[in-house]
Scaffold this motif. Structure first.
Motif, PDB file in Angstrom:
ATOM      1  N   THR A 225      -3.181   6.879   5.472  1.00  0.00           N
ATOM      2  CA  THR A 225      -3.145   6.034   4.502  1.00  0.00           C
ATOM      3  C   THR A 225      -4.256   4.916   4.680  1.00  0.00           C
ATOM      4  O   THR A 225      -4.182   4.594   5.933  1.00  0.00           O
ATOM      5  CB  THR A 225      -1.861   5.334   4.229  1.00  0.00           C
ATOM      6  N   PRO A 226      -5.216   4.459   3.603  1.00  0.00           N
ATOM      7  CA  PRO A 226      -5.909   3.299   4.039  1.00  0.00           C
ATOM      8  C   PRO A 226      -5.192   2.006   3.935  1.00  0.00           C
ATOM      9  O   PRO A 226      -5.854   0.974   4.299  1.00  0.00           O
ATOM     10  CB  PRO A 226      -7.026   3.528   2.830  1.00  0.00           C
ATOM     11  N   HIS A 227      -3.959   2.052   3.405  1.00  0.00           N
ATOM     12  CA  HIS A 227      -3.221   0.879   3.047  1.00  0.00           C
ATOM     13  C   HIS A 227      -2.104   0.313   3.936  1.00  0.00           C
ATOM     14  O   HIS A 227      -1.340   0.380   3.879  1.00  0.00           O
ATOM     15  CB  HIS A 227      -2.417   1.078   1.628  1.00  0.00           C
ATOM     16  N   VAL A 228      -3.137  -0.451   5.089  1.00  0.00           N
ATOM     17  CA  VAL A 228      -2.275  -0.951   6.050  1.00  0.00           C
ATOM     18  C   VAL A 228      -2.550  -2.578   6.129  1.00  0.00           C
ATOM     19  O   VAL A 228      -2.471  -3.195   7.249  1.00  0.00           O
ATOM     20  CB  VAL A 228      -2.822  -0.427   7.542  1.00  0.00           C
ATOM     21  N   HIS A 229      -2.870  -3.179   4.966  1.00  0.00           N
ATOM     22  CA  HIS A 229      -2.898  -4.669   5.078  1.00  0.00           C
ATOM     23  C   HIS A 229      -1.550  -5.318   5.427  1.00  0.00           C
ATOM     24  O   HIS A 229      -0.700  -4.754   4.911  1.00  0.00           O
ATOM     25  CB  HIS A 229      -3.341  -5.038   3.813  1.00  0.00           C
ATOM     26  N   GLY A 275      -4.504  -1.681   0.245  1.00  0.00           N
ATOM     27  CA  GLY A 275      -3.011  -2.195  -0.137  1.00  0.00           C
ATOM     28  C   GLY A 275      -2.111  -2.496   1.094  1.00  0.00           C
ATOM     29  O   GLY A 275      -2.603  -2.242   2.044  1.00  0.00           O
ATOM     30  N   PRO A 276      -0.814  -3.025   0.673  1.00  0.00           N
ATOM     31  CA  PRO A 276      -0.079  -3.396   1.670  1.00  0.00           C
ATOM     32  C   PRO A 276       0.836  -2.272   2.442  1.00  0.00           C
ATOM     33  O   PRO A 276       1.068  -1.358   1.781  1.00  0.00           O
ATOM     34  CB  PRO A 276       0.783  -4.576   1.203  1.00  0.00           C
ATOM     35  N   VAL A 277       1.258  -2.367   3.801  1.00  0.00           N
ATOM     36  CA  VAL A 277       2.667  -1.743   3.917  1.00  0.00           C
ATOM     37  C   VAL A 277       3.790  -2.484   3.111  1.00  0.00           C
ATOM     38  O   VAL A 277       3.717  -3.533   2.731  1.00  0.00           O
ATOM     39  CB  VAL A 277       2.667  -1.989   5.644  1.00  0.00           C
ATOM     40  N   SER A 278       4.719  -1.510   3.257  1.00  0.00           N
ATOM     41  CA  SER A 278       5.689  -1.979   2.118  1.00  0.00           C
ATOM     42  C   SER A 278       7.134  -1.915   2.413  1.00  0.00           C
ATOM     43  O   SER A 278       7.555  -0.798   3.599  1.00  0.00           O
ATOM     44  CB  SER A 278       5.717  -0.976   1.199  1.00  0.00           C
ATOM     45  N   PRO A 279       7.742  -3.094   2.578  1.00  0.00           N
ATOM     46  CA  PRO A 279       9.348  -2.881   2.955  1.00  0.00           C
ATOM     47  C   PRO A 279      10.155  -2.807   1.729  1.00  0.00           C
ATOM     48  O   PRO A 279      11.380  -2.760   1.720  1.00  0.00           O
ATOM     49  CB  PRO A 279       9.273  -4.437   3.494  1.00  0.00           C
ATOM     50  N   LEU A 280       9.476  -2.402   0.724  1.00  0.00           N
ATOM     51  CA  LEU A 280      10.453  -1.925  -0.660  1.00  0.00           C
ATOM     52  C   LEU A 280      11.570  -1.034  -0.532  1.00  0.00           C
ATOM     53  O   LEU A 280      12.690  -1.244  -1.091  1.00  0.00           O
ATOM     54  CB  LEU A 280       9.415  -1.920  -1.893  1.00  0.00           C
TER      55      LEU A 280
END
Ligand SMILES: Nc1ncnc2c1ncn2[C@@H]1O[C@H](COP(=O)(O)OP(=O)(O)OP(=O)(O)O)[C@@H](O)[C@H]1O
Ligand SMILES: Cc1ncc(CO)c(N)n1
Length: 287
Positions: A225-229, A275-280
């Motif tokens: 994933t590129p989304h590691v903000h 994008g961000p890593v997610s805790p959702l």
């Protein structure tokens, strides 16, 4: 009414995009079962493409937030993120001494039977730059992180760019990661976690924890994933939350590693950039 949960404090900057910084910290702390408090150091104008503005909070106001939180609410652990300037770092070093935050998770105390911690554990994430490379720390300030915060840290969590700035070692493999961990440990933290996320060519991600004698390797597949903000902020905050819940350092890092791997796997696109890593996945939608 529920019982008061464990509390933790993040001393960090705000990301208007809600991906990194104190927004990431509070989400990770919540997902890890801890009430998060904040001392805001800076407001950044930031989105998925990068940082276009920074407004610093006066050092006295940063210190006053720490004092207000610790003396009333009380915290089981604290962490730093973006500290922006030497003046803010000096104010943070002074106020954590004043309110009794610092070091903690002392392995020697454990061996002496004095309990797992002699004070409130302090996690220092030496944030230097955004993902896109914009500076989040003044050029003269890394020396203050090294000299004033590392000696107070239970844990320091540099990424590989920060390792290079702190000790001048370029990590490319297990041997150089160990060499870097030893050089960082000599600067004062009880534990050092050398994070391997930036070794992008490697099929595995290896984070190395070192206490001056023992090492713990946390290894997992590199998730595509590129989304590691905000990954680094979330990892340090999940560790801080686990310390606030009373875990010993190696267990706290292990629990944060499980958390961050799931959060990276559940990352999502946001805006036109990263994008961000997610805790959702860890919270229930309200019905
Ligand atoms: N693609 C990935 N797959 C699995 N784990 C990852 C990946 N990228 C980062 N991580 C994990 O996320 C954490 C943060 O790592 P990294 O070395 O990227 O720190 P960072 O640069 O401080 O983070 P950021 O600047 O993105 O907030 C580490 O535990 C790392 O192992
Ligand atoms: C405010 C802030 N803190 C930390 C980071 C690093 O992830 C960021 N991009 N923005």
């Amino acid at each position: 009414m529920a019982d008061t949960p464990p509390r933790a404090l993040t001393i960090a900057g705000s990301d208007s995009g809600g991906a990194a910084g104190l927004e990431a910290d509070l989400r990770a702390m919540t997902a890890c079962g801890v009430h998060g408090c904040v001392a805001v150091t800076a407001v950044t104008v930031q989105n998925s493409l990068g940082v276009t503005g920074v407004h610093l909070v006066p050092p006295d106001t940063v210190a006053a937030q720490v004092r207000a939180v610790v003396t009333d609410i009380g915290v089981g652990a604290a962490k730093t993120g973006m500290l922006a300037s030497r003046e803010i770092i000096d104010a943070v070093a002074d106020v954590v001494d004043e309110v009794g935050v610092g070091r903690g998770a002392d392995p020697d105390a454990e061996r002496r039977g004095a309990g797992p911690s002699t004070s409130v554990p302090f996690v220092v994430d030496p944030v230097a730059a955004s993902m896109a490379g914009e500076p989040l720390l003044a050029e003269d300030a890394m020396e203050a992180i090294r000299g004033r915060l590392f000696p107070r840290a239970a844990l320091a969590t540099p990424n590989l760019d920060e390792v290079r700035l702190l000790v001048g070692i370029t990590v490319t493999d297990a041997a150089t990661a160990r060499e870097a961990a030893e050089a960082l440990h000599a600067l004062g933290p009880r534990y050092v976690l050398v994070k391997g996320g930036h070794l992008r060519g490697s099929p595995e991600v290896v984070d190395l924890l070192f206490d001056g004698e023992r090492t713990w390797e946390f290894t997992g597949p590199r998730i595509d994933t590129p989304h590691v903000h905000g990954a680094g902020d979330a990892l340090a905050s999940a560790t801080c939350a686990a310390l606030a819940r009373g875990l010993a350092m190696p267990d706290a890092v292990a629990s944060a590693e499980r958390y961050i791997r799931r959060a990276v796997a559940e990352s999502y696109p946001l805006g036109a950039g990263v994008g961000p890593v997610s805790p959702l996945w860890a919270v229930q939608p309200h019905r």
